[in-house]
Design a protein around this motif. Structure first.
Motif, PDB file in Angstrom:
ATOM      1  N   ALA A   1       0.820  -1.222   0.000  1.00 53.98           N
ATOM      2  CA  ALA A   1       0.000   0.000   0.000  1.00 53.98           C
ATOM      3  C   ALA A   1       0.850   1.267   0.000  1.00 53.98           C
ATOM      4  N   ILE A   2       2.059   1.192   0.533  1.00 49.23           N
ATOM      5  CA  ILE A   2       2.904   2.388   0.618  1.00 49.23           C
ATOM      6  C   ILE A   2       3.282   2.903  -0.764  1.00 49.23           C
ATOM      7  N   PHE A   3       3.314   2.029  -1.778  1.00 49.86           N
ATOM      8  CA  PHE A   3       3.611   2.484  -3.139  1.00 49.86           C
ATOM      9  C   PHE A   3       2.531   3.430  -3.644  1.00 49.86           C
ATOM     10  N   PHE A   4       1.278   3.160  -3.294  1.00 50.71           N
ATOM     11  CA  PHE A   4       0.196   4.043  -3.696  1.00 50.71           C
ATOM     12  C   PHE A   4       0.301   5.387  -2.991  1.00 50.71           C
ATOM     13  N   LEU A   5       0.719   5.398  -1.736  1.00 47.80           N
ATOM     14  CA  LEU A   5       0.873   6.655  -1.003  1.00 47.80           C
ATOM     15  C   LEU A   5       2.023   7.485  -1.566  1.00 47.80           C
ATOM     16  N   ILE A   6       3.139   6.842  -1.874  1.00 48.55           N
ATOM     17  CA  ILE A   6       4.284   7.549  -2.453  1.00 48.55           C
ATOM     18  C   ILE A   6       3.918   8.132  -3.811  1.00 48.55           C
TER      19      ILE A   6
ATOM     20  N   PHE B   1       2.254  12.698  -7.510  1.00 51.73           N
ATOM     21  CA  PHE B   1       1.290  13.368  -8.372  1.00 51.73           C
ATOM     22  C   PHE B   1       0.863  14.717  -7.805  1.00 51.73           C
ATOM     23  N   ILE B   2       0.764  14.825  -6.499  1.00 55.69           N
ATOM     24  CA  ILE B   2       0.447  16.123  -5.888  1.00 55.69           C
ATOM     25  C   ILE B   2       1.561  17.123  -6.169  1.00 55.69           C
ATOM     26  N   PHE B   3       2.798  16.690  -6.009  1.00 52.48           N
ATOM     27  CA  PHE B   3       3.958  17.549  -6.268  1.00 52.48           C
ATOM     28  C   PHE B   3       3.973  18.002  -7.730  1.00 52.48           C
ATOM     29  N   LEU B   4       3.741  17.072  -8.655  1.00 52.94           N
ATOM     30  CA  LEU B   4       3.712  17.422 -10.073  1.00 52.94           C
ATOM     31  C   LEU B   4       2.545  18.341 -10.403  1.00 52.94           C
ATOM     32  N   SER B   5       1.402  18.149  -9.749  1.00 49.81           N
ATOM     33  CA  SER B   5       0.243  19.012  -9.978  1.00 49.81           C
ATOM     34  C   SER B   5       0.534  20.447  -9.550  1.00 49.81           C
ATOM     35  N   ILE B   6       1.195  20.593  -8.430  1.00 45.88           N
ATOM     36  CA  ILE B   6       1.532  21.940  -7.942  1.00 45.88           C
ATOM     37  C   ILE B   6       2.489  22.635  -8.890  1.00 45.88           C
TER      38      ILE B   6
ATOM     39  N   ASN C   1       3.198  26.682 -13.296  1.00 47.82           N
ATOM     40  CA  ASN C   1       3.758  27.025 -14.605  1.00 47.82           C
ATOM     41  C   ASN C   1       2.694  27.423 -15.616  1.00 47.82           C
ATOM     42  N   THR C   2       1.596  26.694 -15.678  1.00 45.40           N
ATOM     43  CA  THR C   2       0.619  26.939 -16.745  1.00 45.40           C
ATOM     44  C   THR C   2      -0.752  27.364 -16.244  1.00 45.40           C
ATOM     45  N   GLY C   3      -0.976  27.299 -14.954  1.00 44.17           N
ATOM     46  CA  GLY C   3      -2.301  27.609 -14.439  1.00 44.17           C
ATOM     47  C   GLY C   3      -3.210  26.397 -14.580  1.00 44.17           C
ATOM     48  N   LYS C   4      -4.497  26.661 -14.588  1.00 40.33           N
ATOM     49  CA  LYS C   4      -5.468  25.573 -14.676  1.00 40.33           C
ATOM     50  C   LYS C   4      -5.541  25.100 -16.126  1.00 40.33           C
ATOM     51  N   SER C   5      -4.947  23.943 -16.384  1.00 40.36           N
ATOM     52  CA  SER C   5      -4.951  23.392 -17.737  1.00 40.36           C
ATOM     53  C   SER C   5      -5.427  21.941 -17.681  1.00 40.36           C
ATOM     54  N   LEU C   6      -5.534  21.336 -18.830  1.00 36.66           N
ATOM     55  CA  LEU C   6      -5.980  19.950 -18.912  1.00 36.66           C
ATOM     56  C   LEU C   6      -5.001  19.018 -18.206  1.00 36.66           C
ATOM     57  N   GLU C   7      -3.702  19.286 -18.341  1.00 33.86           N
ATOM     58  CA  GLU C   7      -2.686  18.459 -17.697  1.00 33.86           C
ATOM     59  C   GLU C   7      -2.769  18.559 -16.178  1.00 33.86           C
ATOM     60  N   THR C   8      -3.025  19.759 -15.672  1.00 37.86           N
ATOM     61  CA  THR C   8      -3.141  19.949 -14.229  1.00 37.86           C
ATOM     62  C   THR C   8      -4.341  19.184 -13.679  1.00 37.86           C
ATOM     63  N   ILE C   9      -5.443  19.234 -14.387  1.00 35.07           N
ATOM     64  CA  ILE C   9      -6.641  18.506 -13.957  1.00 35.07           C
ATOM     65  C   ILE C   9      -6.388  17.007 -13.999  1.00 35.07           C
ATOM     66  N   PHE C  10      -5.706  16.537 -15.056  1.00 34.50           N
ATOM     67  CA  PHE C  10      -5.402  15.123 -15.190  1.00 34.50           C
ATOM     68  C   PHE C  10      -4.514  14.633 -14.045  1.00 34.50           C
ATOM     69  N   LEU C  11      -3.481  15.399 -13.713  1.00 39.05           N
ATOM     70  CA  LEU C  11      -2.599  15.017 -12.609  1.00 39.05           C
ATOM     71  C   LEU C  11      -3.340  15.016 -11.275  1.00 39.05           C
TER      72      LEU C  11
END
Length: 58
Positions: A10-15, A20-25, A30-40
């Motif tokens: 289960a720890i793999f899912f938490l990591i 994904f949270i870090f990448l979303s931020i 960088n781009t604001g609210k975009s399709l990639e941000t929503i996907f992440l």
């Protein structure tokens, strides 16, 4: 070397959730609210739900 025998800890899912949270931020800054941000963000939510499901019901 450790063997998992077909079971994903289960720890793999938490990591992955935190990744994904870090990448979303970063993407949002960088781009604001975009399709990639929503996907992440959706992927982060999916992995959080998967983690909680494994911890609670596993």
């Amino acid at each position: 070397m450790t063997y998992v025998d077909g079971e994903i800890p289960a720890i793999f899912f938490l990591i992955t959730f935190f990744g994904f949270i870090f990448l979303s931020i970063i993407q949002y800054k960088n781009t604001g609210k975009s399709l990639e941000t929503i996907f992440l963000s959706i992927l982060a939510a999916l992995f959080l739900i998967s983690y909680l499901g494994l911890v609670i019901y596993g």
